[in-house]
Structures are given as C-alpha cells and as structure tokens.
Write a protein that holds these residues in place. Structure first.
Motif, PDB file in Angstrom:
ATOM      1  N   SER A 116     -88.860  -0.870  27.667  1.00  0.00           N
ATOM      2  CA  SER A 116     -90.236  -0.960  27.911  1.00  0.00           C
ATOM      3  C   SER A 116     -90.469  -1.242  29.203  1.00  0.00           C
ATOM      4  O   SER A 116     -91.328  -0.404  30.027  1.00  0.00           O
ATOM      5  CB  SER A 116     -90.822  -1.645  27.168  1.00  0.00           C
ATOM      6  OG  SER A 116     -90.512  -1.764  25.623  1.00  0.00           O
TER       7      SER A 116
ATOM      8  N   LEU B 136     -92.408 -16.454  34.883  1.00  0.00           N
ATOM      9  CA  LEU B 136     -92.853 -16.914  33.839  1.00  0.00           C
ATOM     10  C   LEU B 136     -93.890 -18.092  33.940  1.00  0.00           C
ATOM     11  O   LEU B 136     -94.160 -18.484  34.961  1.00  0.00           O
ATOM     12  CB  LEU B 136     -91.454 -17.715  33.076  1.00  0.00           C
ATOM     13  CG  LEU B 136     -90.446 -16.775  32.846  1.00  0.00           C
ATOM     14  CD1 LEU B 136     -89.079 -17.342  32.314  1.00  0.00           C
ATOM     15  CD2 LEU B 136     -90.800 -15.413  31.929  1.00  0.00           C
TER      16      LEU B 136
ATOM     17  N   ARG C 265     -98.504  -2.700  28.316  1.00  0.00           N
ATOM     18  CA  ARG C 265     -98.032  -3.510  27.429  1.00  0.00           C
ATOM     19  C   ARG C 265     -98.945  -4.917  27.065  1.00  0.00           C
ATOM     20  O   ARG C 265     -99.194  -5.173  25.790  1.00  0.00           O
ATOM     21  CB  ARG C 265     -96.693  -4.160  27.772  1.00  0.00           C
ATOM     22  CG  ARG C 265     -95.615  -2.918  27.646  1.00  0.00           C
ATOM     23  CD  ARG C 265     -94.471  -3.049  28.010  1.00  0.00           C
ATOM     24  NE  ARG C 265     -93.803  -4.079  27.564  1.00  0.00           N
ATOM     25  CZ  ARG C 265     -92.814  -4.951  28.202  1.00  0.00           C
ATOM     26  NH1 ARG C 265     -92.874  -4.694  29.548  1.00  0.00           N
ATOM     27  NH2 ARG C 265     -92.235  -5.846  27.653  1.00  0.00           N
TER      28      ARG C 265
ATOM     29  N   SER D 153     -82.991  -5.249  21.411  1.00  0.00           N
ATOM     30  CA  SER D 153     -84.313  -5.596  21.804  1.00  0.00           C
ATOM     31  C   SER D 153     -84.070  -6.586  22.869  1.00  0.00           C
ATOM     32  O   SER D 153     -83.471  -7.577  22.945  1.00  0.00           O
ATOM     33  CB  SER D 153     -84.685  -6.352  20.589  1.00  0.00           C
ATOM     34  OG  SER D 153     -86.071  -6.619  20.520  1.00  0.00           O
ATOM     35  N   GLY D 154     -85.153  -6.316  23.783  1.00  0.00           N
ATOM     36  CA  GLY D 154     -85.358  -7.410  24.867  1.00  0.00           C
ATOM     37  C   GLY D 154     -84.443  -6.747  26.179  1.00  0.00           C
ATOM     38  O   GLY D 154     -84.192  -7.444  26.973  1.00  0.00           O
ATOM     39  N   SER D 155     -83.982  -5.754  26.033  1.00  0.00           N
ATOM     40  CA  SER D 155     -82.926  -5.339  26.933  1.00  0.00           C
ATOM     41  C   SER D 155     -83.615  -4.848  28.163  1.00  0.00           C
ATOM     42  O   SER D 155     -83.159  -4.350  29.177  1.00  0.00           O
ATOM     43  CB  SER D 155     -82.019  -4.151  26.447  1.00  0.00           C
ATOM     44  OG  SER D 155     -82.717  -3.046  25.861  1.00  0.00           O
ATOM     45  N   GLY D 156     -84.993  -4.493  28.283  1.00  0.00           N
ATOM     46  CA  GLY D 156     -85.538  -4.132  29.243  1.00  0.00           C
ATOM     47  C   GLY D 156     -86.182  -2.525  29.253  1.00  0.00           C
ATOM     48  O   GLY D 156     -86.621  -1.854  30.156  1.00  0.00           O
TER      49      GLY D 156
ATOM     50  N   VAL E 133     -85.640  -8.893  34.751  1.00  0.00           N
ATOM     51  CA  VAL E 133     -85.743  -8.220  33.657  1.00  0.00           C
ATOM     52  C   VAL E 133     -84.859  -6.924  33.820  1.00  0.00           C
ATOM     53  O   VAL E 133     -84.215  -6.549  32.822  1.00  0.00           O
ATOM     54  CB  VAL E 133     -87.178  -7.940  33.279  1.00  0.00           C
ATOM     55  CG1 VAL E 133     -87.303  -7.165  31.874  1.00  0.00           C
ATOM     56  CG2 VAL E 133     -87.968  -9.265  32.916  1.00  0.00           C
TER      57      VAL E 133
ATOM     58  N   GLN F  71     -87.225 -14.491  36.241  1.00  0.00           N
ATOM     59  CA  GLN F  71     -86.281 -13.913  35.448  1.00  0.00           C
ATOM     60  C   GLN F  71     -86.095 -12.354  36.005  1.00  0.00           C
ATOM     61  O   GLN F  71     -87.215 -11.619  35.786  1.00  0.00           O
ATOM     62  CB  GLN F  71     -86.744 -13.963  34.139  1.00  0.00           C
ATOM     63  CG  GLN F  71     -85.608 -13.316  33.064  1.00  0.00           C
ATOM     64  CD  GLN F  71     -86.300 -13.309  31.768  1.00  0.00           C
ATOM     65  OE1 GLN F  71     -87.313 -13.828  31.276  1.00  0.00           O
ATOM     66  NE2 GLN F  71     -85.578 -12.449  30.853  1.00  0.00           N
TER      67      GLN F  71
ATOM     68  N   HIS G 280     -85.106   3.305  19.441  1.00  0.00           N
ATOM     69  CA  HIS G 280     -84.345   2.224  18.554  1.00  0.00           C
ATOM     70  C   HIS G 280     -83.844   2.822  17.351  1.00  0.00           C
ATOM     71  O   HIS G 280     -84.193   3.680  16.621  1.00  0.00           O
ATOM     72  CB  HIS G 280     -85.510   1.354  17.950  1.00  0.00           C
ATOM     73  CG  HIS G 280     -85.736  -0.063  18.273  1.00  0.00           C
ATOM     74  ND1 HIS G 280     -85.074  -0.790  17.552  1.00  0.00           N
ATOM     75  CD2 HIS G 280     -86.154  -0.753  19.433  1.00  0.00           C
ATOM     76  CE1 HIS G 280     -85.284  -2.020  18.037  1.00  0.00           C
ATOM     77  NE2 HIS G 280     -85.963  -2.057  19.045  1.00  0.00           N
TER      78      HIS G 280
ATOM     79  N   ASN H 287     -97.532 -10.085  36.615  1.00  0.00           N
ATOM     80  CA  ASN H 287     -96.718 -11.036  36.913  1.00  0.00           C
ATOM     81  C   ASN H 287     -95.063 -10.466  37.252  1.00  0.00           C
ATOM     82  O   ASN H 287     -94.079 -11.143  37.234  1.00  0.00           O
ATOM     83  CB  ASN H 287     -96.373 -12.231  35.883  1.00  0.00           C
ATOM     84  CG  ASN H 287     -95.969 -11.460  34.739  1.00  0.00           C
ATOM     85  OD1 ASN H 287     -96.255 -10.582  34.124  1.00  0.00           O
ATOM     86  ND2 ASN H 287     -95.331 -12.475  33.807  1.00  0.00           N
TER      87      ASN H 287
ATOM     88  N   GLU I  81     -90.856   4.327  22.186  1.00  0.00           N
ATOM     89  CA  GLU I  81     -90.314   4.218  20.801  1.00  0.00           C
ATOM     90  C   GLU I  81     -91.237   5.428  19.757  1.00  0.00           C
ATOM     91  O   GLU I  81     -91.862   4.909  18.850  1.00  0.00           O
ATOM     92  CB  GLU I  81     -90.350   2.908  20.182  1.00  0.00           C
ATOM     93  CG  GLU I  81     -89.446   2.067  21.007  1.00  0.00           C
ATOM     94  CD  GLU I  81     -89.328   0.668  20.465  1.00  0.00           C
ATOM     95  OE1 GLU I  81     -89.539   0.468  19.421  1.00  0.00           O
ATOM     96  OE2 GLU I  81     -88.489  -0.180  21.269  1.00  0.00           O
TER      97      GLU I  81
HETATM   98  N1  LIG Z   1     -94.696  -9.334  32.007  1.00  0.00           N
HETATM   99  C1  LIG Z   1     -93.484 -10.062  31.425  1.00  0.00           C
HETATM  100  N2  LIG Z   1     -93.663 -11.466  31.875  1.00  0.00           N
HETATM  101  C2  LIG Z   1     -92.744 -12.157  31.138  1.00  0.00           C
HETATM  102  N3  LIG Z   1     -91.426 -11.799  30.413  1.00  0.00           N
HETATM  103  C3  LIG Z   1     -91.362 -10.447  30.712  1.00  0.00           C
HETATM  104  C4  LIG Z   1     -92.448  -9.388  30.907  1.00  0.00           C
HETATM  105  N4  LIG Z   1     -92.017  -8.252  30.710  1.00  0.00           N
HETATM  106  C5  LIG Z   1     -90.868  -8.311  30.128  1.00  0.00           C
HETATM  107  N5  LIG Z   1     -90.385  -9.592  29.883  1.00  0.00           N
HETATM  108  C6  LIG Z   1     -89.242  -9.866  29.143  1.00  0.00           C
HETATM  109  O1  LIG Z   1     -88.228  -8.974  29.602  1.00  0.00           O
HETATM  110  C7  LIG Z   1     -87.339  -8.771  28.381  1.00  0.00           C
HETATM  111  C8  LIG Z   1     -87.220  -7.301  28.484  1.00  0.00           C
HETATM  112  O2  LIG Z   1     -88.508  -6.947  27.768  1.00  0.00           O
HETATM  113  P1  LIG Z   1     -88.820  -5.313  27.223  1.00  0.00           P
HETATM  114  O3  LIG Z   1     -90.134  -5.348  26.475  1.00  0.00           O
HETATM  115  O4  LIG Z   1     -88.741  -4.505  28.371  1.00  0.00           O
HETATM  116  O5  LIG Z   1     -87.548  -5.174  26.338  1.00  0.00           O
HETATM  117  P2  LIG Z   1     -87.323  -4.001  25.322  1.00  0.00           P
HETATM  118  O6  LIG Z   1     -85.935  -3.392  25.165  1.00  0.00           O
HETATM  119  O7  LIG Z   1     -88.473  -2.861  25.599  1.00  0.00           O
HETATM  120  O8  LIG Z   1     -87.451  -4.662  23.793  1.00  0.00           O
HETATM  121  P3  LIG Z   1     -88.014  -4.108  22.401  1.00  0.00           P
HETATM  122  O9  LIG Z   1     -87.148  -3.151  22.081  1.00  0.00           O
HETATM  123  O10 LIG Z   1     -88.009  -5.394  21.627  1.00  0.00           O
HETATM  124  O11 LIG Z   1     -89.445  -3.745  22.713  1.00  0.00           O
HETATM  125  C9  LIG Z   1     -87.846  -9.475  27.337  1.00  0.00           C
HETATM  126  O12 LIG Z   1     -87.191 -10.723  27.149  1.00  0.00           O
HETATM  127  C10 LIG Z   1     -89.523  -9.827  27.915  1.00  0.00           C
HETATM  128  O13 LIG Z   1     -89.686 -11.107  27.047  1.00  0.00           O
END
Ligand SMILES: Nc1ncnc2c1ncn2[C@@H]1O[C@H](COP(=O)(O)OP(=O)(O)OP(=O)(O)O)[C@@H](O)[C@H]1O
Length: 697
Positions: free
Chosen positions: A87, A54, A684, A82-85, A62, A60, A243, A100, A211
C-alpha cells in the motif's frame, strides 16, 4: 541528457497509444492539453525509499531503494506478505503518502515529474464507499454528470455510462440498488466493480487499485481481474496490489512486483517468475499454486508458525524435500533479495527505467472533473436529495419521531391558556421545544458520516470541490428540514395554543427550522473534525448540553456567571437566541391571571422583563436572524475545517514528524518529498479513520 519527443503524429495521422475508439474520442474531447498523439502513461520509479517517523521519534524504512516501471497495456500485480509495503508503494506512486512519510528517489510520469494526486491517476481503494440508495446505473450516471463536460450532450454521456456498465459486466444488476443497512443490494463483487467503473468512467490512463480482489470469492476475483486486464489492453497502465491470488487470477497479470520488508524480491514478467525462483534455489513444487509458493518463500510469519509446531507435525516438515523447509523464511527472503540484485531481471528493469525516463512524453492533464461548478453543485444537490428521500434513516425516521414527540408535548401542555401557572408552563414548553426537540437532530449524524465517506473518496479522486459539496448538502437538506419543522411545529403550536396570530405562528416554526438547521450545521462541522459517528454524537451532545445550560431557562440570563458562561458562551448558544425570541413572540401582548382574581392581570411585557429577564428592546426578528447567521457561520466552519484537514493538518503533521526525527537523530534530515508529494492527503489515514464506521455496517 538528450530528450526525445515521443510519438509525434505520424504522417498519415496521429498515433494513438492502443486506445479503443471510445477512449480515444473521450480523451480528445476532454483533454485541455494539446493532443500530441500518445496519451498513454509510462510510470517509472527509481531508488524509491520511503521512511516513516513513528510517534517515539524513531524512523523506519518502509520501502528501500525500489526501482521499477509500469507501462501502458500491462497489468501489474503488487504482491507481498502483510506489512511488506504494497500500500505504501501505491500511495507513494499516486502521491498520497501520509504526512509522517518521507520519500526519496524519483517518480516520473512520461519522463516528467508530475503531482499525481487529485485526479491525474485514478485510485480505487479497498473500501467501497458508495451511496446505498442509488442503483448501479444512477451511481455511474451521477458520476458522469459530475465530471464530464457540460457541453457534451446527455445522449453521449449516457452512451459512455452504458458502455462502462457493459465493460464492467454490470448489466444484470444495473437497476439494482447498491444497498445499505435497510436495503438489500448488490453483492460484494459487484460493489467492487461499481467502484472500479466510477474510476474508469473518465478513461484515466493510469489506474491504481488497492487489493481489488480481497474479500471476493474466486469467481468474482477472476472476473474483476479479467476486467482489469481488459482495461490494460485498452492502452491503460494498471497497477493493483493483490493478496494471495488463485492460480487463474495470477495468470491474468502481466508483470509481478514482489516485495518483502520493503525490498524488491522480484520485478519482471509473471511468466519468468517461476524460472527465477527455481534458479534462486526455490523451485515451485509441482502441485503448488506459483503465487502461493512465492509468498510462502518470503512470508516470515511461517517461521513463527514453524517454531510453535511440535511432535509429528514438526517431523513432517523436517522430512520434506522442499528446500524451503530446511531454512527459515528470513534466510530464504535474504537469499532471494540478493539473487534479484544480481539477476538479469534487475538489470533489464534498470535499463528500461532509464530508457523510459529519457522520453519526455505528453503531460497528462488532471483526470479530474471537466464539469462546471454549477453543474457539479446541481448534480450533487439532486443526488443528495434522491438519497435523503430514499434513506429511511436520514429524515423520514426523524419526521416520525418529531411528530410523536410534538404530539406528546401538545397533549401535556394542551391548550395552555393564560392562567397564572401557565406563565412558567409556557417558559418550560419553549425551553423543551428549542432544547430537546432540536437536540434530537443529532440523530442524522450517522447518515451524514456515510455521506462524508463518499465525499472523501470522490474528493481525493478530483471529482469535485469542497464548495460544491457544501452547497449540495445544504440545498438538498432544506426541503426535508422545512417539512419536519413545519409539520411538528404546527402540531405543537395549535395543540398548545401558543400566542394566536399568523405572524406568531410563522415566527415559531421559522425559529424551530433555524434551530434544527443550526444543529445540523454544527454536526456537519463536528463530522469534518471527528468522522467517527459514535464520538461525533458524544461531542455534539456535550456541546449542545452546555449551550442549553446557558440558554437563560435553567439559570436566568442575569444570574448566569458573567465570565465565560454569560460572555461569551450564552451568546454563542443558539438556544439563548431562540428562547429570547420565542418568549417575546409568545408573551408579548397577552394578559395573564394573577395569583388572586382580586389582583390586577399581569401583562406579558412585565413577565418578559421581570420574570424571564428578556431584553425586550431587541426585536424578536433580530434574535431569529442571529440564528440564521449562525447557520452560515457553521457552514463556513465546516468548509474551513475540510480545507484545513486537507492542506494545513498534513503540513503540520509533517513538520512535527520532521522535528521529532531531528531531535532523535540530532541531525537535519536530508530526505525530502519531491514536489510536495507527501503533502497531499493520505488516503490510508482516511481509510483507517473510517475503519470503525465501516465495522458498524
Ligand atoms: N505512515 C505510516 N506511519 C507509520 N508506519 C507506517 C506508515 N505507513 C506504513 N507504515 C508501516 O509500514 C509497513 C508497511 O505497510 P503497508 O500498509 O504498506 O503494507 P502492506 O503490504 O500494504 O500490508 P497489508 O497487506 O497488510 O495492507 C507496516 O509495518 C506499516 O505499519
């Protein structure tokens, strides 16, 4: 480790991994690798961890220790709150992680480490970046010309296009335009299907979709998913994040990968998930959609919602017999993750991953373009020309405004003559034409940003290269720019009655054409750095404002402060060269009245040197050629900027992220990205960058 060669051609012929006759023919024709029989894609990932740094240097995780596989003939749903990873997992598997993000673990395609970006696997993003003025059939046909081999006859390409249209159920809207701000087009669900159609055109063996059903109504979502299921049945490996699917949609998937907080909650057959949750102590209530139930169990946002409930609502939850209501979702998730670790599903997934990894299968060639560079450039030029001629906002609106403005100039400076006062009037007229009229060309920037979005999508999926795009854009814009500048230049020249003579007329319009093209090229270079249309216009306007200031009209050339402004700024400014040339073009050879009729007439040459401080020793044609060379320089800058943002920027970002992490932890990070996976451009980041632009639609 023993290596097993997979699916050697059988005695009675080749073994083809469940392909339809069409796919098989295409694959045989286009693949440059030796056809060994099975061209299907088996993807495995083991102990996959993705760590991001970050901005404050903190790290962190992911994704944490994920193990799984995707097989041909199966449709996998990647689900989680949402945010589970989800993507991130798709990005990691397709080699598109942000700079990063650091990856550890092994990702194997057919038992081999392969770089998956730029075409090997097709990736359908959430955004439908399509050209709004083209019909569905045209969109797919251009894509076919861009990627299919030149030697393949057009009748075969057409057959492939038509079969793709039918496969994606787009027959009814095949001749409808996609739609943009002024053209009503196809529905959201149809756009989604066109995006998928473009990626399946080359019959990729591996297909990722981020999605694909979000934003669609239940019928469209069902149709899209059913199509994906059909694609998987054709021997393809399809992984899609979803989703909140409806129960009908959910049942179409074969496998489920359920994530929460980057950890595996469940990986296995969709049909076994119901039983798994029941065994873990969270049976699905009879009237609940199973996928809703699974997500309900692991979505910690429900804890926050429950904490805000009061009174009767709270009592209702407390009185329920659902075990989920008795504990927090955080506890339920933890229990499920622990349960999965010791489950039969986890054990058999690991076994299967080991088994698939051992088999060294076909090296899948890049699914990118098979067309020649010339074919790509020609097709891009044609497609871009068709788009420009149909999009009212691209050039037609500008032509209209240019005509209106030049008629205004013409009436204000009408028949300028050679009186004493006309000397300054000619100066200000030229300054306005080459300053403000060329400045108005930044109006085309939003359309160009839209073009860039399509380019980015196609580029990342390996459809064509940067050079072909630059050539296509340059050539297709040329006739429009010639038309606009020649029409408006002619109006201005004849109404104002600038220096008579064909050569003088030609110089004036050519200079206008070159200047407008420089502005376009400058804006293209800006678009490659700042893809947001509002910021791009502000930056472009700022740069041109500065160029105008040092053009030699607002301050005479010799009076411009030497450091910075005269050298080098005035020489970088195309306005400067345009004015130097046009002043010569307009004044040389004319005689002007003096303040009093008794005084001798003033020759234009005298005015050039003593009033406008023009370097008459230099030919006006040299001034013009400098402007033309600026066009080339800006196009090269544009090309380089794209290359830099693709290759150098992610590398630098990665380096900075690593540094930050090291400074924070004081140790060397041992997590490395195998095969430079994290160095490919992040889709992304690109999607996020364009979010603002999308909102304007
Ligand atoms: N390059 C990055 N830099 C900082 N944080 C990241 C990065 N990639 C992912 N994250 C964090 O990792 C977590 C998972 O993100 P991700 O987009 O994979 O979730 P998701 O399940 O696809 O969510 P959504 O359904 O909302 O798209 C999030 O908290 C996001 O902020």
């Amino acid at each position: 480790m023993m290596e097993i060669e997979s699916n050697k051609p059988a005695a009675n012929g080749v073994v083809v991994g469940g392909l339809s006759p069409l796919s098989e023919t295409l694959w045989r024709e286009t693949t440059s690798t030796e056809f060994v029989g099975d061209v299907s894609a088996r993807l495995t990932w083991k102990d996959l961890t993705v760590m991001v740094t970050l901005s404050n240097g903190e790290t962190q995780n992911v994704l944490e220790g994920l193990t799984g596989y995707a097989e041909p003939g199966t449709l996998m749903a990647l689900m989680g709150p949402s945010g589970s990873g989800k993507s991130t997992l798709l990005d990691a598997l397709s080699g598109r992680l942000a700079a990063n993000a650091f990856l550890s673990g092994t990702i194997l395609l057919n038992g081999r480490k392969t770089k998956l970006s730029f075409g090997t696997a097709a990736y359908v993003t959430q955004d439908d970046n399509l050209i709004g003025t083209l019909t569905v059939r045209e969109t797919i046909s251009y894509s076919a010309r861009l990627r299919l081999p030149d030697k393949m006859p057009w009748s075969e390409k057409r057959a492939l296009v038509e079969s793709t249209i039918i496969e994606m159920g787009l027959q009814d809207c095949a001749d409808t335009v996609i739609g943009n701000w002024h053209l009503r087009g196809i529905s959201g669900g149809e756009k989604r299907r066109v995006s998928i159609a473009l990626e399946i055109l080359m019959r990729p063996r591996l297909l990722f979709l981020d999605e694909p059903t979000s934003g669609l109504d239940s019928a469209s979502a069902f149709f899209v998913t059913q199509t994906l299921r059909g694609l998987s049945r054709d021997g393809r490996t399809v992984v899609a994040s979803v989703h909140q699917p409806s129960s009908e949609v959910f049942e179409l998937f074969d496998q489920l990968y359920l994530l929460s907080g980057g950890k595996t909650v469940y990986f296995g057959q969709v049909s076994e998930a119901y039983e798994f949750f029941a065994q873990a102590g969270f049976p699905c209530p009879s009237l609940r959609n199973p996928s809703d139930h699974f997500l309900r169990c692991i979505n910690s946002d429900f804890d926050k919602v429950k904490a805000t409930l009061k009174g009767s609502m709270k009592l209702r939850f407390d009185a329920s017999d659902d075990p989920l209501e008795k504990i927090t979702t955080a506890d339920a998730t933890r229990a499920l993750i622990d349960f999965y670790r010791t489950s039969q599903q986890c054990y058999s997934a690991k076994e299967k991953v080991d088994e698939i990894s051992k088999v060294k299968g076909t090296v899948l060639d890049s699914g990118g373009s098979q067309a020649s560079f010339l074919m790509q450039s020609y097709t891009l030029t044609k497609r871009s020309f068709v788009n420009m001629s149909r999009d009212f906002g691209y050039y037609w609106l500008r032509l209209l405004i240019y005509i209106v403005v030049t008629v205004c100039i013409g009436t204000i400076y009408l028949d300028i003559g050679t009186s004493y006062s006309s000397i300054l009037a000619r100066g200000s007229c030229a300054s306005f034409v080459f300053g403000f009229v060329t400045f108005m060309s930044i109006g085309g920037f939003p359309s160009f940003v839209e073009d860039m979005k399509v380019f980015q999508r196609e580029r990342l999926n390996g459809h064509y290269g940067v050079t072909a795009f630059v050539i296509g854009n340059t050539l297709s814009a040329m006739p429009f720019l010639i038309m606009i500048t020649f029409i408006s230049g002619t109006i201005c020249y004849f109404m104002v009655r600038l220096h008579p003579g064909f050569e003088h007329y030609m110089f004036f319009v050519l200079c206008l054409y070159a200047s407008v093209t420089v502005v376009e090229s400058l804006m293209m270079a800006i678009a490659s750095i700042v893809p947001n249309f509002l910021m791009g216009i502000i930056i472009g306007a700022g740069i041109q404002g500065i160029f105008m200031l040092v053009s030699g009209y607002f301050r005479l050339p010799n009076d411009i402060p030497k450091p910075v402004w005269r050298y080098p700024m005035s020489y970088i400014s195309f306005h400067f060269w345009a004015l130097q040339g046009q002043y010569q073009n307009d004044l040389e050879g004319l005689l002007f009245e003096n303040q009093s009729p008794l005084l001798p007439k003033i020759p234009g040459e005298y005015i050039l040197v003593n009033v406008f401080q023009i370097d008459v020793a230099r030919s006006k044609w040299i001034d013009l050629s400098v402007i033309f060379s600026m066009i080339i320089i800006y196009r090269i800058i544009f090309f380089l900027m794209i290359k830099i943002s693709e290759d150098v920027t992610p590398w630098i970002r990665g380096l900075i992220a690593r540094r930050r992490m090291q400074q924070k932890n004081g140790t060397q990070n041992t997590t490395v990205a195998p095969d430079g996976l994290s160095h490919s451009p992040s889709l992304r980041t690109y999607v996020a960058k364009r979010g603002t632009a999308r909102e304007k639609k």
